[in-house]
Design a protein around this motif. Sequence first.
Motif, mmCIF file in Angstrom:
data_model
loop_
_atom_site.group_PDB
_atom_site.id
_atom_site.type_symbol
_atom_site.label_atom_id
_atom_site.label_comp_id
_atom_site.label_asym_id
_atom_site.label_seq_id
_atom_site.Cartn_x
_atom_site.Cartn_y
_atom_site.Cartn_z
ATOM 1 N N PRO A 13 -30.050 -3.755 4.089
ATOM 2 C CA PRO A 13 -30.631 -3.328 2.805
ATOM 3 C C PRO A 13 -29.861 -3.798 1.582
ATOM 4 N N HIS A 14 -28.550 -3.545 1.551
ATOM 5 C CA HIS A 14 -27.779 -3.923 0.363
ATOM 6 C C HIS A 14 -27.627 -5.440 0.276
ATOM 7 N N ALA A 15 -27.403 -6.094 1.396
ATOM 8 C CA ALA A 15 -27.264 -7.551 1.390
ATOM 9 C C ALA A 15 -28.532 -8.222 0.874
ATOM 10 N N SER A 16 -29.684 -7.672 1.195
ATOM 11 C CA SER A 16 -30.948 -8.235 0.706
ATOM 12 C C SER A 16 -31.035 -8.142 -0.810
ATOM 13 N N ARG A 17 -30.650 -6.995 -1.350
ATOM 14 C CA ARG A 17 -30.682 -6.810 -2.805
ATOM 15 C C ARG A 17 -29.753 -7.797 -3.509
ATOM 16 N N VAL A 18 -28.534 -7.915 -2.993
ATOM 17 C CA VAL A 18 -27.550 -8.797 -3.619
ATOM 18 C C VAL A 18 -27.999 -10.255 -3.507
ATOM 19 N N THR A 19 -28.564 -10.617 -2.364
ATOM 20 C CA THR A 19 -29.034 -11.986 -2.157
ATOM 21 C C THR A 19 -30.162 -12.329 -3.128
ATOM 22 N N LYS A 20 -31.110 -11.435 -3.310
ATOM 23 C CA LYS A 20 -32.219 -11.712 -4.225
ATOM 24 C C LYS A 20 -31.704 -11.903 -5.655
ATOM 25 N N ALA A 21 -30.798 -11.046 -6.076
ATOM 26 C CA ALA A 21 -30.226 -11.182 -7.419
ATOM 27 C C ALA A 21 -29.473 -12.500 -7.567
ATOM 28 N N LEU A 22 -28.732 -12.890 -6.531
ATOM 29 C CA LEU A 22 -27.985 -14.143 -6.572
ATOM 30 C C LEU A 22 -28.928 -15.341 -6.681
ATOM 31 N N LEU A 23 -30.009 -15.330 -5.932
ATOM 32 C CA LEU A 23 -30.975 -16.431 -5.988
ATOM 33 C C LEU A 23 -31.574 -16.576 -7.391
ATOM 34 N N HIS A 24 -31.873 -15.457 -8.035
ATOM 35 C CA HIS A 24 -32.380 -15.515 -9.408
ATOM 36 C C HIS A 24 -31.344 -16.137 -10.345
ATOM 37 N N ARG A 25 -30.097 -15.801 -10.158
ATOM 38 C CA ARG A 25 -29.036 -16.292 -11.052
ATOM 39 C C ARG A 25 -28.848 -17.802 -10.951
ATOM 40 N N THR A 26 -29.200 -18.401 -9.820
ATOM 41 C CA THR A 26 -29.002 -19.844 -9.654
ATOM 42 C C THR A 26 -29.808 -20.664 -10.662
ATOM 43 N N LEU A 27 -30.858 -20.077 -11.224
ATOM 44 C CA LEU A 27 -31.708 -20.803 -12.168
ATOM 45 C C LEU A 27 -31.193 -20.754 -13.597
ATOM 46 N N THR A 28 -30.251 -19.859 -13.883
ATOM 47 C CA THR A 28 -29.879 -19.625 -15.282
ATOM 48 C C THR A 28 -28.386 -19.734 -15.567
ATOM 49 N N GLU A 29 -27.534 -19.759 -14.537
ATOM 50 C CA GLU A 29 -26.091 -19.690 -14.772
ATOM 51 C C GLU A 29 -25.393 -20.978 -14.345
ATOM 52 N N PRO A 30 -24.289 -21.329 -15.018
ATOM 53 C CA PRO A 30 -23.503 -22.501 -14.616
ATOM 54 C C PRO A 30 -22.986 -22.356 -13.191
ATOM 55 N N LEU A 31 -22.869 -23.475 -12.491
ATOM 56 C CA LEU A 31 -22.596 -23.439 -11.062
ATOM 57 C C LEU A 31 -21.218 -22.877 -10.714
ATOM 58 N N LYS A 32 -20.162 -23.374 -11.366
ATOM 59 C CA LYS A 32 -18.814 -22.981 -10.944
ATOM 60 C C LYS A 32 -18.574 -21.474 -11.068
ATOM 61 N N PRO A 33 -18.817 -20.845 -12.231
ATOM 62 C CA PRO A 33 -18.612 -19.396 -12.292
ATOM 63 C C PRO A 33 -19.541 -18.619 -11.365
ATOM 64 N N LEU A 34 -20.736 -19.156 -11.139
ATOM 65 C CA LEU A 34 -21.656 -18.497 -10.214
ATOM 66 C C LEU A 34 -21.079 -18.501 -8.797
ATOM 67 N N LEU A 35 -20.559 -19.639 -8.354
ATOM 68 C CA LEU A 35 -19.979 -19.727 -7.014
ATOM 69 C C LEU A 35 -18.711 -18.881 -6.900
ATOM 70 N N ASP A 36 -17.914 -18.823 -7.970
ATOM 71 C CA ASP A 36 -16.727 -17.959 -7.958
ATOM 72 C C ASP A 36 -17.128 -16.500 -7.738
ATOM 73 N N ASP A 37 -18.148 -16.072 -8.476
ATOM 74 C CA ASP A 37 -18.598 -14.685 -8.344
ATOM 75 C C ASP A 37 -19.252 -14.446 -6.987
ATOM 76 N N ALA A 38 -19.995 -15.449 -6.484
ATOM 77 C CA ALA A 38 -20.638 -15.313 -5.174
ATOM 78 C C ALA A 38 -19.594 -15.156 -4.073
ATOM 79 N N ALA A 39 -18.449 -15.858 -4.210
ATOM 80 C CA ALA A 39 -17.384 -15.719 -3.220
ATOM 81 C C ALA A 39 -16.845 -14.293 -3.190
ATOM 82 N N GLN A 40 -16.708 -13.702 -4.361
ATOM 83 C CA GLN A 40 -16.241 -12.317 -4.416
ATOM 84 C C GLN A 40 -17.271 -11.364 -3.824
#
Length: 278
Positions: free
Chosen positions: A221-248
Amino acid sequence: MTLPSSLADLHIDDSIQLEQSGGILRLWLNRPESRNAMSLNMVKAIQQVFTAIQDDQSIRAVVIRGKDGHFCAGGDIKDMALLRGEAASAGSNQPYADFNRQFGAMIEQVDQAPQTVVAVLEGAVLGGGFGLACISDVAISRADAKFGLPETGLGVIPAQIAPFVVKRIGLTQARRIALLGNRFDGNTALQLGVVHEVVEHETALELSLGIVIEQILRAAPHASRVTKALLHRTLTEPLKPLLDDAAQQFANAVSSAEGMEGTMAFVQKRNPNWVDGS
């Protein structure tokens, strides 16, 4: 049927109907006399529901479907006609703009909902209904469903849904569909990327929906929510900080109770507790 506590106290307009079973909420568009055309009351009711369930992790998915064999024939022309009086009184077109923008706010809210949104598409999938289909996470269609953007033929524009259509199928195809007002069936919608699966009849539709629901309930359940939010962010955020946050976020997931349960279930060759408990 008992609704979850997040919805129990809502006074919902009868333009929609709700059914809840386990972690699945079914939202029926319920204006069959107009092929479930989207009225202002329906827009507000959908917003009420998605606001209420925003933080309700017991609801894993929302299945949106239309009553009596049609998904949604678009915006309600009668509602727009009623706005003429308001516009005349105001001496401006602002009432039309406010009406249209509220529809866009609803589409955006459903698009960003943390739950997995499944659209079951039958009959008319036109205008605003087409836009609603385009923000679903999973779309299943009957082969004989009728898709299209008829707005320009009515002298209006697909103002609020245009960005979501472009994100779904790309600018090249969106331009052709919107400017020509073409109508097309479920198989063409599959080719364009509007839908993910096409079936020929009602029995196959129910079977496919059941399989999708089963797959949703197998995901954490929680992983699905976080994954959906992350996928949305890929369209609007710079790659490096996005990947840094995704690692965390990955580290947080691995060390969470959900992550540990999922890993242990895999090692022990059993279902994780969210499957057995859903």
